[in-house]
Design an enzyme around this catalytic site. Sequence first.
Site, short mmCIF file in Angstrom:
data_model
loop_
_atom_site.label_atom_id
_atom_site.label_comp_id
_atom_site.label_asym_id
_atom_site.label_seq_id
_atom_site.Cartn_x
_atom_site.Cartn_y
_atom_site.Cartn_z
CE LYS A 1 -4.11 -2.18 0.93
NZ LYS A 1 -3.79 -3.56 1.26
C1 LIG Z 1 -4.51 -4.72 0.88
C2 LIG Z 1 -3.76 -5.98 0.91
C3 LIG Z 1 -4.08 -7.03 0.07
C4 LIG Z 1 -5.26 -6.99 -0.89
O1 LIG Z 1 -5.09 -6.00 -1.86
P1 LIG Z 1 -6.33 -5.53 -2.74
O2 LIG Z 1 -5.78 -4.42 -3.55
O3 LIG Z 1 -7.37 -5.09 -1.77
O4 LIG Z 1 -6.75 -6.67 -3.53
C5 LIG Z 1 -3.29 -8.17 0.10
N1 LIG Z 1 -2.26 -8.28 0.96
C6 LIG Z 1 -1.93 -7.29 1.79
C7 LIG Z 1 -0.79 -7.48 2.72
C8 LIG Z 1 -2.66 -6.11 1.80
O5 LIG Z 1 -2.33 -5.13 2.63
#
Ligand SMILES: *Cc1c(COP(=O)(O)O)cnc(C)c1O
Length: 461
Positions: free
Chosen positions: A110
């Site tokens: 993120k």
């Molecule tokens: C947010 C997240 C996901 C999922 O990502 P999306 O974009 O919502 O599909 C998977 N793994 C981790 C560690 C995350 O923080």
Amino acid sequence: MKYVSTRGRAPVLSFEDAMLAGLARDGGLYVPETVPQMAADDIAALAGLSYEEVAFRVMRPFVDLPDDVFAGLIADAYAGFGHPARAPLVQLAPGHFLLELFHGPTLAFKDFAMQLIGRLFAEAMARKGERITIVGATSGDTGSAAIEAFRGLENVDVFILFPHGRVSEVQRRQMTTPVESNVHALALHGDFDDCQAAVKAMFNDHAFRDAVNLTAVNSINWARVLAQVVYFFTSAVALGAPHRKVSFTVPTGNFGDIFAGYIARRIGLPIDRLVVATNRNDILHRTLATGEHRKEGVEPTISPSMDIQVSSNFERALFDAYGRDGAAVTQLMDELRDNGGFPVSQGALQSLREVFDSGRASEDETGATIRATHAETGELLCPHSAVGVKVAAEHLDPAVPMITLATAHPAKFPDAVEAATGYRPPLPNRMADLYDRPERMTEVANDLTDIQSLIRKRIAS
Ligand SMILES: *Cc1c(COP(=O)(O)O)cnc(C)c1O
């Protein structure tokens, strides 16, 4: 570049306005009106460039900032990452690679988007002289990444709703330990879908939305999707694209990261398959396997960032699969809200299956994958990445390299990693004092009016 809503009844906006709006006013999500193409020669020319340079070249056609300003924001966004490659690729097995996306300040992918959009927001707010309120729902990682990106920024308050007791301790501490007064961590008594529903409801309350100048940095924000497109390019080019095809497996909850891969493919990156990997909250896998998109209850897992049944970004994929028919998408989303699901039309399902494969991993399989990968390669996987590796292994094609996205650092989920391997992964040195810092958070009931009045009160003070 113009952006349109997936429901077809919101104003067409510029990149900046779509970013600042987050959710469209008709309840839809913004997508580019057309996807600019990158020629094979231009993709080949990315080989050997820095992450930042690739980011600039890939994103520039989508953005309407002066080149020097945009390049400066990109340089700044990734300067704090703990690895010079930003997104290094490691090999797990013949034909199977892992893209480590966890070297940012909060140890999850993120950060790639959030560090950039924090700077894009700050730049826009300074230029406009306005104040905004960011409200986000998180299953753990979005919230910590958002708080890290926006803490201490002038003209911005950030409120993050997370499901009380359902995020890991590292995730919680990353949200509750920043001391800046513009940071508000709200522990909601409910699950992630309750948090997300509260945020959506606040956006659909137009009076509230305008009064607090509300904006969203959830994965529904187009600017986040765009920032994530970049590492599909850097990794594919490292393995020989555009001369060679690659496939990706993406651990998925809200369909944001994998949708970024879909956009990379639309731009012209030769991606063969995009494999959706879910934990036992498997609505996306079931949808692709059966054609029925239907919510079930959310069950807590050791990969909590994917404990989701309302997969917001899937709406963007549906919009294309239904021939960009906003009225059709509106009807599907109404059906999802009112009846808990809908059948995907034959034509739409076929067009989704042309690009996407899917699989799921049970809790036991996830743990076993962490254990086996560590034993065979020395690589420690977080549980989300392990879901990806397990599903990827079922979709390997000897002719096409597979890249699995490692979405978080193992130290963010130390209990699950320790249970699988007997080894407790330490936090990187730069954040080793996280467990010693005092925490600050507010518990809230799952009650929209209460949450709204709390937000009004906090921003007035
Ligand atoms: C947010 C997240 C996901 C999922 O990502 P999306 O974009 O919502 O599909 C998977 N793994 C981790 C560690 C995350 O923080």
